[in-house]
Enzyme design. Sequence first.
Site, mmCIF file in Angstrom:
data_model
loop_
_atom_site.group_PDB
_atom_site.id
_atom_site.type_symbol
_atom_site.label_atom_id
_atom_site.label_comp_id
_atom_site.label_asym_id
_atom_site.label_seq_id
_atom_site.Cartn_x
_atom_site.Cartn_y
_atom_site.Cartn_z
ATOM 1 N N CYS A 130 85.090 -62.410 38.604
ATOM 2 C CA CYS A 130 84.848 -63.605 37.814
ATOM 3 C C CYS A 130 83.884 -63.319 36.676
ATOM 4 O O CYS A 130 83.463 -62.188 36.455
ATOM 5 C CB CYS A 130 84.271 -64.713 38.706
ATOM 6 S SG CYS A 130 85.258 -65.057 40.179
ATOM 7 N N ARG B 197 86.915 -68.125 37.037
ATOM 8 C CA ARG B 197 87.388 -67.625 38.323
ATOM 9 C C ARG B 197 88.693 -66.844 38.217
ATOM 10 O O ARG B 197 89.658 -67.308 37.611
ATOM 11 C CB ARG B 197 87.597 -68.785 39.295
ATOM 12 C CG ARG B 197 87.965 -68.312 40.707
ATOM 13 C CD ARG B 197 88.282 -69.478 41.618
ATOM 14 N NE ARG B 197 88.532 -69.021 42.986
ATOM 15 C CZ ARG B 197 89.188 -69.722 43.913
ATOM 16 N NH1 ARG B 197 89.648 -70.919 43.616
ATOM 17 N NH2 ARG B 197 89.379 -69.236 45.124
ATOM 18 N N LEU B 198 88.675 -65.632 38.786
ATOM 19 C CA LEU B 198 89.894 -64.871 39.063
ATOM 20 C C LEU B 198 90.087 -64.939 40.569
ATOM 21 O O LEU B 198 89.315 -64.356 41.335
ATOM 22 C CB LEU B 198 89.749 -63.418 38.605
ATOM 23 C CG LEU B 198 90.931 -62.487 38.905
ATOM 24 C CD1 LEU B 198 92.178 -62.950 38.167
ATOM 25 C CD2 LEU B 198 90.592 -61.052 38.533
ATOM 26 N N ILE C 126 90.390 -64.172 46.957
ATOM 27 C CA ILE C 126 90.329 -64.617 48.351
ATOM 28 C C ILE C 126 90.218 -66.136 48.361
ATOM 29 O O ILE C 126 89.380 -66.704 47.655
ATOM 30 C CB ILE C 126 89.128 -63.987 49.079
ATOM 31 C CG1 ILE C 126 89.324 -62.463 49.173
ATOM 32 C CG2 ILE C 126 88.930 -64.589 50.456
ATOM 33 C CD1 ILE C 126 88.129 -61.725 49.705
ATOM 34 N N GLU D 34 82.806 -59.356 45.083
ATOM 35 C CA GLU D 34 83.400 -59.462 46.415
ATOM 36 C C GLU D 34 82.375 -59.051 47.457
ATOM 37 O O GLU D 34 81.674 -58.045 47.285
ATOM 38 C CB GLU D 34 84.624 -58.545 46.555
ATOM 39 C CG GLU D 34 85.747 -58.799 45.570
ATOM 40 C CD GLU D 34 86.510 -60.084 45.826
ATOM 41 O OE1 GLU D 34 86.314 -60.699 46.904
ATOM 42 O OE2 GLU D 34 87.301 -60.479 44.955
ATOM 43 N N ASP E 287 84.257 -66.049 50.382
ATOM 44 C CA ASP E 287 83.045 -65.247 50.530
ATOM 45 C C ASP E 287 81.890 -65.848 49.736
ATOM 46 O O ASP E 287 80.722 -65.586 50.034
ATOM 47 C CB ASP E 287 83.289 -63.792 50.130
ATOM 48 C CG ASP E 287 83.807 -63.620 48.717
ATOM 49 O OD1 ASP E 287 84.229 -64.605 48.092
ATOM 50 O OD2 ASP E 287 83.814 -62.465 48.227
ATOM 51 N N SER F 121 90.104 -47.612 43.015
ATOM 52 C CA SER F 121 89.929 -46.429 42.163
ATOM 53 C C SER F 121 89.130 -45.365 42.901
ATOM 54 O O SER F 121 88.528 -45.623 43.944
ATOM 55 C CB SER F 121 89.195 -46.813 40.867
ATOM 56 O OG SER F 121 87.799 -46.889 41.084
ATOM 57 N N GLY F 122 89.089 -44.165 42.319
ATOM 58 C CA GLY F 122 88.338 -43.053 42.907
ATOM 59 C C GLY F 122 86.979 -42.855 42.262
ATOM 60 O O GLY F 122 86.354 -41.805 42.466
#
Length: 622
Positions: A2, A49-50, A53, A77, A100, A360-361
């Site tokens: 967000c 907001r995206l 959850i 998150e 959350d 992602s790494g």
Amino acid sequence: MCGIAGATRSMLGDNPGRVLNQMNEVMVHRGPDAGDLFYDDNIGLCHRRLSIIDLSDDGKQPMKNDDGRYVIVFNGEIYNFLELREELKEAGIKFRTSTDTEVLLYTYIEYGIDCLQKIRGMYAFTIWDKKKKELFLVRDRIGKKPLYYFYDGKNIAFASEIKSILQIPGINKKIDTTAVIDYLKYLYIPHPKSIYENIYKLEPGHFLIYKDGEINIEQYWDIDFSKPLSNNADDIAGQLLSIISDSVKTRLISDVPLGAFLSGGIDSSAVVALMAKIKSEPVKTCTIGFNESKYDESGYAKDFARQNHTEHHEYNVKDEVASCIRKLVWHFDEPFADSSMVPTYHVSRLARESVTVALSGDGGDESFGGYEKYVTDQIENRVRNNVPKIMLNIMRMLSAGSEAGIGKKIHSLSDAACMDPAEGFYVTNTFFTDVMLGNILSDEIKRNTLGYDPFQHTSRYYEKANGEDHLSKILYTDLKSYLPGDILVKVDRMSMANSLEVRSPLLDHKVIEFAAKIPSSLKVMKKHKKIILKNAFKKILPSDVMKRKKHGFDVPLDNWFRGELKQMAQEYLFAREYMNDFFNVAILKEIWEKHQEGKVNYGTNIWALFIFSLWFEEFMIS
């Protein structure tokens, strides 16, 4: 994922709702699903907001607790929110939502500042206590989520992006000229500064309390290198794989489609392999390719994707940087010159076509010693400790003035080896030498920054690091500076430009804390890098991936400025009057001509100057 923002009520003027809406709408890309605001006589808060959850309207922010005393806006998150939720329910708390955000709010209400030791995730959040008239701002441990604030000694404003703060009437966009020096040295502006005076970055692992016109900032988390493990290498590798596997698993919770970035390198391949073991359906993977084979890893990624039966997507970046670069500069808000922003933007755009969340790494190189610069620095340190200083000085003098080839390498090595380890690391890993800066800066900028030393941004971490050896100190320095200042800024802005959430299992604080305990000899030894991580991953990755030379998200900058970007760069470097206020344009032209002739590759330096000009026109003139 967000966007959050807010300000003290007096900063919002007679129409606080209008200003808060402007602050919100300018970062709609961070949260296209919803937007709302809250204000009272003391504070105003807003949120984009995206939805990841709980996709219902119950997750709307700003969110209040039951009696309305506390109001939260949250970006990020909390991966252990389900465990925390059960703990709080046992304490008698009743929840209205399954988010959350609500768990985070009540964790703070129940435990106060100690809640920061209980949460696991990526986050930037603010909680307003209406009774105490106190504002609590927090940024996550390693700095995955951004949080900027304005403070003038009385009033405060904050936001996920600077452009949101700039919507407030009366904010003075005065440039901090020392930040220009920082930018040219590092290609980004290290925290706590921004390009603007009075606008700052809250440092990772810190919280800020604003009350009665005053602020107090404290650190709540750090990385401890002082207690190396004594287990054998195989035991450590086994523990490490278990911790990383758990970190990947915790990041698979989502109510929206989820996938992964796949470069073909060790870190992203390991994340995808672990995801494939856990998930029942094929993992959606995304990679970027280039026409020039020197920069292209897409073939490796495709082979690995086929082996792991992923749903693979690929995009080729070619002859299009000029069409998107202004947009990318707008998303960063301040000068930022890591050229890998371009492929990061495109891989995020590609991923967003299929998923809303991508793993992602990121983080493996800084914790485990994956960059070539760590090998280079160890060579410098051995030379520093074994070659007499008089010999080093002779080498420096004989190679002085070399701009390319072996002469430049000898000069760089001898120059760095003559310095103490902290300064040597700084010099090797910055991009404009002091001599070059002295030549290209305008007289006014040199006067305004006389005596300023940007070395302080890395030296403070090198000196603070509690590891006994040199590698531990430079890893700590990168984890505290380069990682949050460059890598995580790039990933956040380019993913959010596409309304995509990126999660990084190797940046879980449990992974970082365990990595800090691993002896340096198991990370880098001679030319071998990430030794222990490769040992941990050998059971899940094929040998060709394990042996492949690190590639990274390099781009053909040198060729761009002799080709596609040539005309555009000339206009922004030499036909913009404001560049004369900052630079000696005659010297810039000399650098440009040498690059065009192919005598020396100045792509990185030209890119930094080009980006600065694009930024200035976008934010200081438009």
